[in-house]
Design a protein around this motif. Structure first.
Motif, PDB file in Angstrom:
ATOM      1  N   LEU A 237      16.077  65.393  42.777  1.00 56.01           N
ATOM      2  CA  LEU A 237      16.004  63.932  42.654  1.00 56.01           C
ATOM      3  C   LEU A 237      15.337  63.307  43.863  1.00 56.01           C
ATOM      4  O   LEU A 237      14.644  62.285  43.745  1.00 56.01           O
ATOM      5  N   ARG A 238      15.498  63.896  45.023  1.00 57.72           N
ATOM      6  CA  ARG A 238      14.816  63.399  46.226  1.00 57.72           C
ATOM      7  C   ARG A 238      13.301  63.571  46.084  1.00 57.72           C
ATOM      8  O   ARG A 238      12.517  62.697  46.489  1.00 57.72           O
ATOM      9  N   THR A 239      12.902  64.675  45.492  1.00 58.64           N
ATOM     10  CA  THR A 239      11.470  64.893  45.256  1.00 58.64           C
ATOM     11  C   THR A 239      10.919  63.863  44.284  1.00 58.64           C
ATOM     12  O   THR A 239       9.829  63.321  44.488  1.00 58.64           O
ATOM     13  N   ILE A 240      11.678  63.580  43.227  1.00 56.88           N
ATOM     14  CA  ILE A 240      11.271  62.531  42.285  1.00 56.88           C
ATOM     15  C   ILE A 240      11.084  61.212  43.035  1.00 56.88           C
ATOM     16  O   ILE A 240      10.080  60.513  42.878  1.00 56.88           O
ATOM     17  N   ARG A 241      12.064  60.874  43.869  1.00 61.40           N
ATOM     18  CA  ARG A 241      12.013  59.614  44.628  1.00 61.40           C
ATOM     19  C   ARG A 241      10.791  59.576  45.537  1.00 61.40           C
ATOM     20  O   ARG A 241      10.052  58.581  45.582  1.00 61.40           O
ATOM     21  N   ASP A 242      10.560  60.654  46.256  1.00 62.23           N
ATOM     22  CA  ASP A 242       9.513  60.658  47.278  1.00 62.23           C
ATOM     23  C   ASP A 242       8.110  60.730  46.685  1.00 62.23           C
ATOM     24  O   ASP A 242       7.143  60.309  47.329  1.00 62.23           O
ATOM     25  N   GLY A 245       6.318  56.578  41.644  1.00 60.63           N
ATOM     26  CA  GLY A 245       6.498  56.228  40.244  1.00 60.63           C
ATOM     27  C   GLY A 245       7.369  54.991  40.166  1.00 60.63           C
ATOM     28  O   GLY A 245       8.265  54.782  40.992  1.00 60.63           O
ATOM     29  N   ALA A 246       7.130  54.174  39.153  1.00 60.06           N
ATOM     30  CA  ALA A 246       7.757  52.853  39.096  1.00 60.06           C
ATOM     31  C   ALA A 246       9.278  52.903  39.081  1.00 60.06           C
ATOM     32  O   ALA A 246       9.937  52.030  39.645  1.00 60.06           O
ATOM     33  N   GLY A 247       9.862  53.900  38.448  1.00 59.74           N
ATOM     34  CA  GLY A 247      11.317  53.934  38.339  1.00 59.74           C
ATOM     35  C   GLY A 247      11.993  54.932  39.244  1.00 59.74           C
ATOM     36  O   GLY A 247      13.219  55.087  39.194  1.00 59.74           O
ATOM     37  N   SER A 248      11.230  55.610  40.113  1.00 60.42           N
ATOM     38  CA  SER A 248      11.785  56.727  40.875  1.00 60.42           C
ATOM     39  C   SER A 248      12.852  56.285  41.869  1.00 60.42           C
ATOM     40  O   SER A 248      13.866  56.977  42.053  1.00 60.42           O
ATOM     41  N   GLY A 249      12.637  55.147  42.514  1.00 59.60           N
ATOM     42  CA  GLY A 249      13.627  54.661  43.473  1.00 59.60           C
ATOM     43  C   GLY A 249      14.933  54.293  42.793  1.00 59.60           C
ATOM     44  O   GLY A 249      16.017  54.603  43.303  1.00 59.60           O
ATOM     45  N   LEU A 250      14.835  53.662  41.641  1.00 59.75           N
ATOM     46  CA  LEU A 250      16.053  53.285  40.917  1.00 59.75           C
ATOM     47  C   LEU A 250      16.806  54.526  40.441  1.00 59.75           C
ATOM     48  O   LEU A 250      18.045  54.559  40.507  1.00 59.75           O
ATOM     49  N   ILE A 251      16.080  55.526  39.980  1.00 54.77           N
ATOM     50  CA  ILE A 251      16.740  56.759  39.538  1.00 54.77           C
ATOM     51  C   ILE A 251      17.559  57.348  40.681  1.00 54.77           C
ATOM     52  O   ILE A 251      18.717  57.763  40.493  1.00 54.77           O
ATOM     53  N   TRP A 252      16.983  57.402  41.861  1.00 53.62           N
ATOM     54  CA  TRP A 252      17.726  57.907  43.020  1.00 53.62           C
ATOM     55  C   TRP A 252      18.966  57.059  43.275  1.00 53.62           C
ATOM     56  O   TRP A 252      20.062  57.578  43.475  1.00 53.62           O
ATOM     57  N   ASP A 253      18.804  55.746  43.277  1.00 53.44           N
ATOM     58  CA  ASP A 253      19.913  54.850  43.618  1.00 53.44           C
ATOM     59  C   ASP A 253      21.066  54.964  42.611  1.00 53.44           C
ATOM     60  O   ASP A 253      22.235  55.082  43.007  1.00 53.44           O
ATOM     61  N   VAL A 254      20.757  54.929  41.312  1.00 52.77           N
ATOM     62  CA  VAL A 254      21.843  54.914  40.329  1.00 52.77           C
ATOM     63  C   VAL A 254      22.561  56.257  40.243  1.00 52.77           C
ATOM     64  O   VAL A 254      23.731  56.313  39.842  1.00 52.77           O
ATOM     65  N   THR A 255      21.889  57.328  40.628  1.00 47.67           N
ATOM     66  CA  THR A 255      22.524  58.646  40.514  1.00 47.67           C
ATOM     67  C   THR A 255      23.423  58.995  41.691  1.00 47.67           C
ATOM     68  O   THR A 255      24.109  60.023  41.649  1.00 47.67           O
ATOM     69  N   ARG A 256      23.475  58.155  42.728  1.00 50.10           N
ATOM     70  CA  ARG A 256      24.304  58.497  43.899  1.00 50.10           C
ATOM     71  C   ARG A 256      25.788  58.546  43.511  1.00 50.10           C
ATOM     72  O   ARG A 256      26.514  59.472  43.884  1.00 50.10           O
ATOM     73  N   PHE A 257      26.252  57.562  42.792  1.00 45.30           N
ATOM     74  CA  PHE A 257      27.662  57.523  42.375  1.00 45.30           C
ATOM     75  C   PHE A 257      27.947  58.622  41.361  1.00 45.30           C
ATOM     76  O   PHE A 257      28.978  59.307  41.421  1.00 45.30           O
ATOM     77  N   LEU A 341       9.129  68.141  32.791  1.00 46.10           N
ATOM     78  CA  LEU A 341       8.716  67.018  31.962  1.00 46.10           C
ATOM     79  C   LEU A 341       9.204  65.699  32.550  1.00 46.10           C
ATOM     80  O   LEU A 341       8.445  64.716  32.638  1.00 46.10           O
ATOM     81  N   PHE A 342      10.484  65.641  32.940  1.00 48.06           N
ATOM     82  CA  PHE A 342      11.029  64.411  33.511  1.00 48.06           C
ATOM     83  C   PHE A 342      10.241  64.007  34.753  1.00 48.06           C
ATOM     84  O   PHE A 342       9.888  62.831  34.931  1.00 48.06           O
ATOM     85  N   ALA A 343       9.941  64.977  35.616  1.00 49.25           N
ATOM     86  CA  ALA A 343       9.188  64.675  36.836  1.00 49.25           C
ATOM     87  C   ALA A 343       7.795  64.158  36.511  1.00 49.25           C
ATOM     88  O   ALA A 343       7.318  63.192  37.126  1.00 49.25           O
ATOM     89  N   GLN A 344       7.121  64.771  35.542  1.00 47.26           N
ATOM     90  CA  GLN A 344       5.791  64.335  35.168  1.00 47.26           C
ATOM     91  C   GLN A 344       5.786  62.913  34.652  1.00 47.26           C
ATOM     92  O   GLN A 344       4.940  62.092  35.022  1.00 47.26           O
ATOM     93  N   VAL A 345       6.739  62.613  33.769  1.00 49.78           N
ATOM     94  CA  VAL A 345       6.790  61.277  33.176  1.00 49.78           C
ATOM     95  C   VAL A 345       7.104  60.236  34.247  1.00 49.78           C
ATOM     96  O   VAL A 345       6.477  59.176  34.299  1.00 49.78           O
ATOM     97  N   MET A 346       8.062  60.537  35.134  1.00 49.18           N
ATOM     98  CA  MET A 346       8.428  59.560  36.152  1.00 49.18           C
ATOM     99  C   MET A 346       7.319  59.360  37.186  1.00 49.18           C
ATOM    100  O   MET A 346       7.190  58.292  37.775  1.00 49.18           O
ATOM    101  N   ARG A 347       6.505  60.388  37.419  1.00 44.94           N
ATOM    102  CA  ARG A 347       5.362  60.237  38.325  1.00 44.94           C
ATOM    103  C   ARG A 347       4.205  59.512  37.666  1.00 44.94           C
ATOM    104  O   ARG A 347       3.292  59.034  38.350  1.00 44.94           O
ATOM    105  N   GLY A 348       4.207  59.504  36.358  1.00 43.18           N
ATOM    106  CA  GLY A 348       3.121  58.830  35.646  1.00 43.18           C
ATOM    107  C   GLY A 348       1.987  59.750  35.276  1.00 43.18           C
ATOM    108  O   GLY A 348       0.895  59.301  34.926  1.00 43.18           O
ATOM    109  N   HIS A 349       2.212  61.085  35.364  1.00 43.92           N
ATOM    110  CA  HIS A 349       1.190  62.038  34.943  1.00 43.92           C
ATOM    111  C   HIS A 349       1.849  63.382  34.686  1.00 43.92           C
ATOM    112  O   HIS A 349       3.012  63.586  34.990  1.00 43.92           O
TER     113      HIS A 349
END
Length: 349
Positions: A237-242, A245-257, A341-349
């Motif tokens: 998830l840190r890799t997704i964030r870093d 991608g438009a939603g990557s920061g939110l994905i990191w934030d909501v998954t902390r809890f 697949l999830f990583a590709q979609v969230m990165r936008g490619h």
């Protein structure tokens, strides 16, 4: 610790983004696939919703809400928040807050947080407003307006789908496909996640689940026995964030809890990918293996909410599974492929 919560689900499935075979690049279809997302928007629903929103081959044409991961008020607010924040230009309709048999259960705040979004800070004002129609009405209207074109992605209790069928049974034959995250068939030793027999979405409204599984629309069920096979850890998830991608920061934030729940309550170092597994099936069904048969959902008793498949081709004496349509259930998954697949979609490619 029961087998349901054992570490075996995590040993082979928490590697890097491309730990398995390559995933084909996501390419837009000539005509985007029309999808209604029916969800109890919590942490994993957020991941699933954004996954289909950012997939170029999908057009979200409606979002309908139900209670479950949060109260109906919270899940509806969360849907409006996500639609506004990410420009999802689809109506949001408020759905059912109680089950068909009048169950009203407390939201699992210890899993998804008090606001069902992992307790992230949400805006005090959202400009988007709910559609005037109840969720079941919007489902009926959408299917009628686009016969044989609408896919329903069911990520929560199936109350809205059952109500739509009750009001207009003919929509079953006009719906392109229904993909559901729910139930469990014990194929990897798991039947449920809230009882030894039942998964949360089916347990929350077993009558609705039984009605939906018995309708004539083509349905694929992605149960917890399969969703538990795909997990995501903090490194992933840190890799997704870093990577952006438009939603990557939110994905990191909501998954902390949510991640803290898995670590503190379950003693695990990764989190299950439940609802996003259903989104992955919608985008890449080839990542899954399925089997077919009639499905019933137990209503009442110690096994309340349990989903049971009568395998296609097997013969039994007359039973409650007779005269039910064959549906597909997922039996296995390429977990590395889903993560890639999830990583590709969230990165936008």
């Amino acid at each position: 610790m029961t087998d349901l919560l054992s570490r075996r689900h995590f040993l082979a499935a928490t590697g890097g983004l491309v730990a398995g075979g390559l995933v084909r690049p996501v390419r837009a279809a000539t005509t985007p696939r029309k999808v209604i997302v029916d969800a109890d928007i919590g942490v994993d629903d957020t991941m699933a919703l954004l996954m289909v929103h950012f997939a170029p081959e999908v057009e979200i044409v409606g979002i309908t809400t139900v209670n479950g991961n949060g109260t109906l008020a919270n899940t509806t607010r969360n849907a409006l928040f996500l639609a506004e924040k990410f420009g999802i230009n689809a109506p949001v309709a408020k759905g059912a807050g109680i089950s068909l048999d009048n169950r009203s259960e407390t939201a699992p705040t210890f899993i998804h947080g008090d606001n069902a979004m992992g307790n992230i800070v949400l805006p005090t004002h959202i400009n988007r407003t709910v559609d005037a129609r109840p969720a079941w009405r919007m489902i009926v209207d959408m299917v009628r307006a686009h016969p044989h074109e609408i896919t329903i992605l069911g990520l929560g209790r199936l109350t809205n789908l059952a109500l739509a069928l009750r009001h207009d049974p003919a929509i079953a034959d006009l719906t392109k496909e229904v993909i559901v995250m729910g139930g469990g068939f014990g194929l990897h030793g798991d039947l449920g996640n809230v009882t030894p027999a039942a998964e949360a979405n089916f347990k929350g409204d077993p009558l609705a689940a039984d009605i939906a599984c018995g309708a004539s629309w083509p349905m694929t069920i992605v149960g917890v026995d399969v969703t538990f096979q795909t997990t995501m850890n903090d490194a992933y998830l840190r890799t997704i964030r870093d990577q952006g991608g438009a939603g990557s920061g939110l994905i990191w934030d909501v998954t902390r809890f949510y991640m803290a729940f898995h670590k503190q309550r379950l003693g695990l170092d990764s989190m299950y990918v439940n609802d996003a597994s259903a989104s992955a099936y919608l985008l890449r069904p080839d990542l899954f293996k399925t089997r077919r048969g009639a499905v019933r959902v137990v209503c009442g008793g110690v096994a309340d909410g349990e989903s049971i498949l009568k395998p296609a081709g097997k013969h039994f004496p007359a039973s409650a599974w007779d005269n039910r349509p064959e549906q597909a259930i997922c039996g296995d998954v390429d977990a590395d492929g889903v993560r890639t697949l999830f990583a590709q979609v969230m990165r936008g490619h």
